[in-house]
Design an enzyme around this catalytic site. Structure first.
Site, PDB file in Angstrom:
ATOM      1  N   GLU A 106       0.833  -1.214   0.000  1.00  0.00           N
ATOM      2  CA  GLU A 106       0.000   0.000   0.000  1.00  0.00           C
ATOM      3  C   GLU A 106       0.860   1.253   0.000  1.00  0.00           C
ATOM      4  OE1 GLU A 106      -4.130  -1.179   2.213  1.00  0.00           O
ATOM      5  OE2 GLU A 106      -2.302  -1.407   3.404  1.00  0.00           O
ATOM      6  N   GLU A 126      -3.526  -9.602   4.093  1.00  0.00           N
ATOM      7  CA  GLU A 126      -4.285  -9.270   5.298  1.00  0.00           C
ATOM      8  C   GLU A 126      -5.398 -10.266   5.591  1.00  0.00           C
ATOM      9  OE1 GLU A 126      -2.706  -5.291   3.757  1.00  0.00           O
ATOM     10  OE2 GLU A 126      -3.449  -7.173   2.915  1.00  0.00           O
TER      11      GLU A 126
END
Length: 703
Positions: A106, A126
């Protein structure tokens, strides 16, 4: 500047190096360092561009999971950092190597350009912790790479290679040679142009037939998620990237992230994440003790277990010699190993060249003396104490001084095995789980006289072999099989009372286990449990064990390997209810005068899981397990307990120990002393504590 982010100039390029070893997780101090570095470089007219790079072995391996439970305002400001990178007036180039996972990817997507070494792995894992990307990953990734590929990465959590990322457009350039040098040159060119990319990733418009795409995707994800909520929340967040403006999609992602983070499933998965790392610590061993180097290995026995163990060494690049007394058995064992490797190659997970490389590391022998030079020897022979003692006596005489001798016993007293040698300080148990080349769990059994270096070496070897090693003490069955003995006995008791094996197994499926107790027994081989029960009956002074499971085995039904056990396997490995086994069960009930009754799924689930919990509490109090979380790791990796439930001990804490104890006391009244509550469980409930508090009764972990 934060010490976690170092600043230096390479001509007109400011290099920001993340310095948070070992893998540069996004901990407190990292965002502050990045922001300060940007401000410093922006204020310097000589700086035309930036490179953001990771020091050591990785770019940014992800968010700091330890901060997940902190209040939002105390968590590292990843979103703010990414926004700062994205809006920076001078080009920022992410230079990636090692891993760029989760928050690391990210952050990279917040940069204007991305370059990488070819060994890089990128991904959004995640979901494997029961959450979703929470810093724009679900919004930016679908704008950078094809939507289907982005959705697959986010929903599965599986990483992709640098080459694939470059092909998709996630990486602008693959750097050959020195990454920093190549990244600085790239940044210098970007800085000299004086322009940022014409379109930022956040401004990309996704123009696809969303309704049709997400209808199909939802059906697929729901089927593959198997009751997990995070994959579906990932899908919902990605849907927001398509249907909403970027900032609204980002807000929606944040809401879904919090929903996932607060779920019991995420708590369970994060518990196992930390428990696995904690399991590597050995109570009472000083961290200064260093492992020996293992350059070669020996394995006794070329059967299913011995062959699987040998494959682990070959997979790790360690030469291994397999001893077998019988030439035919040796030839069959080596052929099985080759077939296993070739089947893996057919699935595309190995090349034929790699098959040959691994086979070249495995040498078969009929001569016991060929084990003489091995650094580490593991026996995988018949589960009989007399046989084990004889084998270890011979190993002691043949193997070189300093060689570690390990038994793969699943139940026997490793102290007694060690006494058969003149080197008990270098003898321990290494209990692999079948199939040994597949199952990740390895119980490292710590006998009384084993020395610290042998233990540390074995824990390190487990990592080298790609196993999750858990140190346990000596008792009948150690941790896993001691507990599964109670679990299996309770399953049999419920069938005696009136439940069917299918009902019992289905209750465990509903909890999330891939197999119930009877399916598991059939797969492992019913003759294994039969031998253990007969040994235990004789040790207790009884002539023999005579349960319906014993009768099934005595009828020649040993499980999948004979085509019939509790179930029949006429169609391969699919268990089918079998009238022969049903009749044996009915006859056993009738002989004992049992009137069958109905059992609810709730009762079946509680009686199976709470037997694990109660026995686990006894094991913990006896010091057989170092910590409750070790028991959870053993059950997740060795017995299929769902990681989203966190293992049986964590599951009990989720239910509430006081509630678990109340049910155990009720079962004690109904079913007798097999349900006598563990004293530790009673004490913890009385004192309002949890299993984590039970650590205070054990030596401190110092390694």
């Amino acid at each position: 500047m934060s010490e976690m982010v170092l600043y230096e100039k390479h001509g007109p390029v400011a290099v920001l190096t993340i310095n948070n070893p070992p893998v540069n997780v996004f901990s407190p101090g990292v965002p502050e360092g990045i922001k300060a570095g940007l401000e410093r470089g922006n204020a310097d007219p000589e700086v035309k561009a930036f490179v953001l790079i990771g020091g050591g072995r990785s770019f940014i391996a992800g968010a700091d999971v330890k901060t997940f439970n902190l209040p939002r305002e105390q968590q590292p400001d990843m979103r703010g950092t990414i926004a700062k990178l994205e809006a920076n007036p001078k080009p920022v180039v992410a230079a990636m190597h090692g891993n760029a996972l989760g928050g690391g990817l990210e952050v990279a997507m917040g940069c204007h350009y991305r370059v990488a070494s070819r060994a890089l792995k990128v991904g959004q894992p995640e979901v494997k912790l029961g959450v979703i990307p929470g810093a724009g990953g679900t919004q930016r990734l679908p704008r950078v790479i094809p939507l289907q590929e982005a959705l697959t990465m986010i929903v599965t959590g599986n990483p992709i290679s640098a080459e694939k990322a470059h092909e998709f457009g996630l990486i602008d350039e693959l750097i050959e040679g020195d990454l920093l040098e190549g990244a600085v040159q790239f940044a210098q060119r970007a800085g000299e142009s004086g322009e940022l990319p014409k379109i930022r990733d956040r401004d990309v418009k996704l123009d696809i037939p969303a309704h049709m795409f997400f209808n199909v995707a939802t059906e697929r994800v729901r089927k593959e998620a198997r009751g997990l909520i995070a994959p579906l929340l990932c899908l919902e967040a990605v849907k927001g990237a398509v249907e909403l403006p970027f900032d609204e999609g980002l807000q929606r992602e944040g809401e879904l992230f919090l929903q996932a983070q607060r779920s019991d499933q995420s708590r369970g998965l994060r518990h196992i994440f930390f428990a696995e790392r904690e399991a590597a610590k050995i109570n009472g061993v000083d961290r200064s003790v260093k492992p020996r180097e293992i350059r070669s290995a020996g394995v006794l026995g070329a059967g299913t277990m011995g062959g699987g163990i040998a494959m682990n060494f070959a997979n790790a690049g360690i030469p291994v010699t397999i001893y077998e007394a019988n030439a035919e058995n040796l030839e069959r064992g080596l052929a099985t190993i080759r077939r296993n490797y070739e089947n893996t190659a057919k699935k595309g997970r190995l090349t034929l060249e790699q098959v040959e490389e691994r086979m070249a590391l495995i040498r078969g022998t009929l001569s016991f003396e060929d084990l003489a030079d091995a650094d580490y020897v593991i026996e995988a022979v018949f589960e009989d104490m007399n046989v084990k003692r004889e084998v270890f006596g011979r190993l002691d005489a043949v193997c070189k001084p300093g060689a570690i001798l390990a038994s793969n016993t699943s139940t026997l007293d490793v102290n007694e095995i060690a006494r058969a040698t003149s080197r008990p300080e270098q003898v321990l148990g290494m209990h692999f789980f079948s199939p040994a080349n597949v199952m990740k769990l390895l119980e490292i059994v710590r006998p009384d006289k084993v020395d610290d270096q042998t233990l540390v070496t074995s824990v390190q070897l487990a990592k080298t072999l790609g196993k999750v090693g858990v140190v346990v003490g000596v008792c009948d069955g150690f941790v896993g099989n001691r507990m599964i003995n109670q679990y299996g006995r309770e399953a049999q008791q419920m069938v005696e009372e009136g439940a069917s094996p299918r009902q019992v197994d289905d209750a465990m499926h509903a909890l999330g286990l891939p197999m119930g107790p009877f399916e598991m027994s059939d797969m492992a081989g019913l003759d294994i449990g039969y031998a253990i029960r007969q040994r235990q009956a004789q040790e207790a002074g009884r002539e023999k064990s005579d349960t319906f499971m014993d009768r099934i085995v005595e009828a020649g039904r040993k499980g999948q390997k004979t085509g019939a056990g509790v179930y029949s396997y006429a169609n391969g490995r699919t268990p089918e209810v079998d009238p022969v086994a049903e009749q044996i069960i009915q006859d056993s009930r009738a002989e004992k005068g049992v009137e069958p009754r109905e059992l609810t799924q709730e009762e079946i689930t509680k009686r199976l899981v709470y037997q694990l919990v109660n026995e686990g509490a006894k094991i913990l109090e006896e010091g057989i397990a170092q910590r409750a979380s070790d028991i959870d790791v053993i059950y997740v990796y060795g017995y299929g307990f769902p990681a989203s439930r966190g293992g049986p001990m964590h599951y009990a804490e989720t239910v509430g120990l006081e509630n678990v104890l109340a049910d155990i006391k009720e079962f004690h009244e109904q079913h007798g002393d097999t349900w006598k509550p563990a004293p530790l469980l009673e004490r913890l409930v009385r004192e309002g504590k949890t299993f984590r508090d039970a650590l205070s009764a054990q030596p401190s972990a110092v390694s």
